[in-house]
Design a protein around this motif. Sequence first.
Motif, PDB file in Angstrom:
ATOM      1  N   LEU A 171     -97.652  29.121 -69.882  1.00 43.44           N
ATOM      2  CA  LEU A 171     -97.358  29.063 -68.435  1.00 43.44           C
ATOM      3  C   LEU A 171     -98.643  28.762 -67.656  1.00 43.44           C
ATOM      4  O   LEU A 171     -98.599  28.276 -66.532  1.00 43.44           O
ATOM      5  N   GLY A 172     -99.786  29.029 -68.304  1.00 36.20           N
ATOM      6  CA  GLY A 172    -101.069  28.614 -67.712  1.00 36.20           C
ATOM      7  C   GLY A 172    -101.178  27.105 -67.662  1.00 36.20           C
ATOM      8  O   GLY A 172    -101.631  26.528 -66.667  1.00 36.20           O
ATOM      9  N   GLU A 225     -95.382  36.110 -64.516  1.00 40.97           N
ATOM     10  CA  GLU A 225     -94.724  36.013 -63.198  1.00 40.97           C
ATOM     11  C   GLU A 225     -95.130  37.167 -62.289  1.00 40.97           C
ATOM     12  O   GLU A 225     -95.413  36.970 -61.109  1.00 40.97           O
ATOM     13  N   ALA A 226     -95.165  38.368 -62.869  1.00 41.04           N
ATOM     14  CA  ALA A 226     -95.503  39.559 -62.071  1.00 41.04           C
ATOM     15  C   ALA A 226     -96.924  39.463 -61.522  1.00 41.04           C
ATOM     16  O   ALA A 226     -97.187  39.803 -60.364  1.00 41.04           O
ATOM     17  N   LYS A 227     -97.844  38.971 -62.362  1.00 41.06           N
ATOM     18  CA  LYS A 227     -99.243  38.842 -61.920  1.00 41.06           C
ATOM     19  C   LYS A 227     -99.357  37.866 -60.742  1.00 41.06           C
ATOM     20  O   LYS A 227    -100.095  38.115 -59.781  1.00 41.06           O
ATOM     21  N   TRP A 228     -98.640  36.741 -60.812  1.00 36.06           N
ATOM     22  CA  TRP A 228     -98.710  35.757 -59.727  1.00 36.06           C
ATOM     23  C   TRP A 228     -97.985  36.251 -58.470  1.00 36.06           C
ATOM     24  O   TRP A 228     -98.433  35.982 -57.353  1.00 36.06           O
ATOM     25  N   GLN A 229     -96.897  36.972 -58.662  1.00 34.29           N
ATOM     26  CA  GLN A 229     -96.192  37.550 -57.511  1.00 34.29           C
ATOM     27  C   GLN A 229     -97.124  38.521 -56.786  1.00 34.29           C
ATOM     28  O   GLN A 229     -97.253  38.501 -55.562  1.00 34.29           O
ATOM     29  N   PHE A 230     -97.793  39.341 -57.575  1.00 37.42           N
ATOM     30  CA  PHE A 230     -98.749  40.309 -57.023  1.00 37.42           C
ATOM     31  C   PHE A 230     -99.866  39.571 -56.271  1.00 37.42           C
ATOM     32  O   PHE A 230    -100.274  39.956 -55.183  1.00 37.42           O
ATOM     33  N   TYR A 260    -111.658  39.835 -59.385  1.00 38.80           N
ATOM     34  CA  TYR A 260    -111.245  39.042 -60.541  1.00 38.80           C
ATOM     35  C   TYR A 260    -110.947  39.945 -61.750  1.00 38.80           C
ATOM     36  O   TYR A 260    -110.024  39.694 -62.513  1.00 38.80           O
ATOM     37  N   LYS A 261    -111.751  41.000 -61.894  1.00 39.65           N
ATOM     38  CA  LYS A 261    -111.547  41.930 -63.015  1.00 39.65           C
ATOM     39  C   LYS A 261    -110.181  42.604 -62.895  1.00 39.65           C
ATOM     40  O   LYS A 261    -109.481  42.815 -63.877  1.00 39.65           O
ATOM     41  N   ARG A 262    -109.824  42.923 -61.657  1.00 40.75           N
ATOM     42  CA  ARG A 262    -108.536  43.591 -61.407  1.00 40.75           C
ATOM     43  C   ARG A 262    -107.364  42.690 -61.799  1.00 40.75           C
ATOM     44  O   ARG A 262    -106.336  43.139 -62.275  1.00 40.75           O
ATOM     45  N   TRP A 263    -107.538  41.384 -61.596  1.00 39.17           N
ATOM     46  CA  TRP A 263    -106.457  40.447 -61.945  1.00 39.17           C
ATOM     47  C   TRP A 263    -106.367  40.204 -63.441  1.00 39.17           C
ATOM     48  O   TRP A 263    -105.340  39.783 -63.950  1.00 39.17           O
ATOM     49  N   ARG A 272    -107.524  34.722 -69.674  1.00 39.80           N
ATOM     50  CA  ARG A 272    -106.110  34.524 -70.007  1.00 39.80           C
ATOM     51  C   ARG A 272    -105.504  33.355 -69.232  1.00 39.80           C
ATOM     52  O   ARG A 272    -106.070  32.867 -68.257  1.00 39.80           O
ATOM     53  N   GLY A 273    -104.308  32.982 -69.670  1.00 45.73           N
ATOM     54  CA  GLY A 273    -103.627  31.847 -69.042  1.00 45.73           C
ATOM     55  C   GLY A 273    -103.142  32.111 -67.636  1.00 45.73           C
ATOM     56  O   GLY A 273    -102.892  31.184 -66.879  1.00 45.73           O
ATOM     57  N   HIS A 274    -103.026  33.390 -67.239  1.00 47.86           N
ATOM     58  CA  HIS A 274    -102.574  33.674 -65.866  1.00 47.86           C
ATOM     59  C   HIS A 274    -103.749  33.697 -64.893  1.00 47.86           C
ATOM     60  O   HIS A 274    -103.647  33.216 -63.773  1.00 47.86           O
ATOM     61  N   ASP A 275    -104.900  34.273 -65.328  1.00 53.52           N
ATOM     62  CA  ASP A 275    -105.965  34.487 -64.330  1.00 53.52           C
ATOM     63  C   ASP A 275    -107.009  33.376 -64.279  1.00 53.52           C
ATOM     64  O   ASP A 275    -107.729  33.262 -63.292  1.00 53.52           O
ATOM     65  N   ALA A 276    -107.074  32.497 -65.299  1.00 54.21           N
ATOM     66  CA  ALA A 276    -108.003  31.357 -65.177  1.00 54.21           C
ATOM     67  C   ALA A 276    -107.553  30.434 -64.025  1.00 54.21           C
ATOM     68  O   ALA A 276    -108.353  30.117 -63.128  1.00 54.21           O
ATOM     69  N   PRO A 277    -106.268  30.024 -63.977  1.00 57.39           N
ATOM     70  CA  PRO A 277    -105.828  29.214 -62.829  1.00 57.39           C
ATOM     71  C   PRO A 277    -105.859  30.004 -61.516  1.00 57.39           C
ATOM     72  O   PRO A 277    -106.116  29.439 -60.460  1.00 57.39           O
ATOM     73  N   MET A 278    -105.626  31.305 -61.597  1.00 62.11           N
ATOM     74  CA  MET A 278    -105.591  32.142 -60.381  1.00 62.11           C
ATOM     75  C   MET A 278    -106.966  32.198 -59.708  1.00 62.11           C
ATOM     76  O   MET A 278    -107.096  32.057 -58.492  1.00 62.11           O
ATOM     77  N   ILE A 279    -108.002  32.390 -60.518  1.00 60.42           N
ATOM     78  CA  ILE A 279    -109.370  32.447 -59.979  1.00 60.42           C
ATOM     79  C   ILE A 279    -109.742  31.081 -59.391  1.00 60.42           C
ATOM     80  O   ILE A 279    -110.314  30.993 -58.307  1.00 60.42           O
ATOM     81  N   ALA A 280    -109.396  29.997 -60.099  1.00 64.74           N
ATOM     82  CA  ALA A 280    -109.688  28.646 -59.597  1.00 64.74           C
ATOM     83  C   ALA A 280    -108.966  28.409 -58.264  1.00 64.74           C
ATOM     84  O   ALA A 280    -109.551  27.898 -57.305  1.00 64.74           O
ATOM     85  N   TYR A 281    -107.711  28.800 -58.200  1.00 62.66           N
ATOM     86  CA  TYR A 281    -106.899  28.627 -56.986  1.00 62.66           C
ATOM     87  C   TYR A 281    -107.462  29.460 -55.834  1.00 62.66           C
ATOM     88  O   TYR A 281    -107.615  28.982 -54.706  1.00 62.66           O
ATOM     89  N   ASP A 282    -107.809  30.699 -56.137  1.00 61.21           N
ATOM     90  CA  ASP A 282    -108.361  31.592 -55.111  1.00 61.21           C
ATOM     91  C   ASP A 282    -109.670  31.023 -54.553  1.00 61.21           C
ATOM     92  O   ASP A 282    -109.916  31.058 -53.345  1.00 61.21           O
ATOM     93  N   ALA A 283    -110.494  30.483 -55.459  1.00 64.53           N
ATOM     94  CA  ALA A 283    -111.773  29.893 -55.034  1.00 64.53           C
ATOM     95  C   ALA A 283    -111.540  28.691 -54.123  1.00 64.53           C
ATOM     96  O   ALA A 283    -112.233  28.503 -53.115  1.00 64.53           O
ATOM     97  N   LEU A 284    -110.545  27.866 -54.455  1.00 65.12           N
ATOM     98  CA  LEU A 284    -110.216  26.707 -53.611  1.00 65.12           C
ATOM     99  C   LEU A 284    -109.720  27.157 -52.236  1.00 65.12           C
ATOM    100  O   LEU A 284    -110.087  26.580 -51.209  1.00 65.12           O
TER     101      LEU A 284
END
Length: 361
Positions: A171-172, A225-230, A260-263, A272-284
């Motif tokens: 899903l990443g 899904e839960a991580k991204w919803q959060f 980032y550690k919390r995520w 992981r596949g959920h938080d690598a894109p999440m950190i990149a997205y958050d940075a953008l």
Amino acid sequence: MEKFKAGMVLGAAGDALGYRKGRWESCTSGKKIQEELASLGGLGTLKLDPDNWPLSDATLLHMTTAEALITDYWCLEDLYRELVRLYVEAMVSLQGRTPDPATMEGCVHLKPHNYLLAWHTPFNEKGSGFGAAAKAMCVGMRYWQSERLENLVEVSVEIGRMTHNHPTGFLGSLTTALFASYAIQGKPLVSWGRELLKVIPLAEEYCKKTIRHMAEYQENWFYFEAKWQFYVEEREIEKEEQNKPLFPDHYDADETDKTYKRWSSEGCPGRRGHDAPMIAYDALLAAGNDWTELCKRAMFHGGESEATGLIAGCLYGLMHGMSKVPSGLYQDLDKRERLEELGEALYKAASADKCLDNHLN
């Protein structure tokens, strides 16, 4: 076309910066990395060259994926067979670059000589790493048009599970491919996270159709899904009318590392596949079109900074091009010429699809 080239090149630059020959990739403190960067003269003075700032295995696998996507395949099964062949070959050339263990383990199960089942790998309890996400932006570049969403979902899931057969892993790859397509379409950045949550069910439908490993998938599906919803709730961007992400007032290197550690799932941000894109997205989201700010948040943090740097750099290039990036960061970059060629070829392949569709209609 220029933005496609910029996506490939700046992804690689982001990877080289976050990796720093393995030195920064393994550092757990963003503050320490940023202090080291200042002692080198700051971002604007760096000159990235192949010897001192090599690309990590993550970019090489992104390039390998792109190589398959620009071949003249007749059907997606042919594309998957070509990918299997190239991934197996790549594992040999990556010796010495410490490839991601999950990728290596996944590639062991690929069967280039089995015509029907070449890309079918077993479910992997440990396949939740960032490797699938970091190699899939080119899938979104190849299938960027909104009417190609079905292709994008299928191809990103399949290339993801070839090496990372676990929902958190593949899903990443869906996420980074989708975000690349949104960047090219010009969709508002703030909407990407909530749009992802609408597309994840399409991936589940596709997996059900292929009837492989559904029992294991269902056990592990919810986490991603839960991580991204959060995440979208934390940034207050989960609803259509919410167009301004909420960031803390003091979001410095230490604060970023803590967030980032919390995520993350095991205290290593971006692994992981959920938080690598999440950190990149958050940075953008935090940086806008400010490249230096993006680097601070996506390339110079504690954790898997080469993966988050690669994803963020590629998406930035697709949105903003290269005009605000110091030329020293890409002029002598490792494999720059091939990266530009791949960007151009992906652009042409995606455009040819469009022409073909018009012709068929």
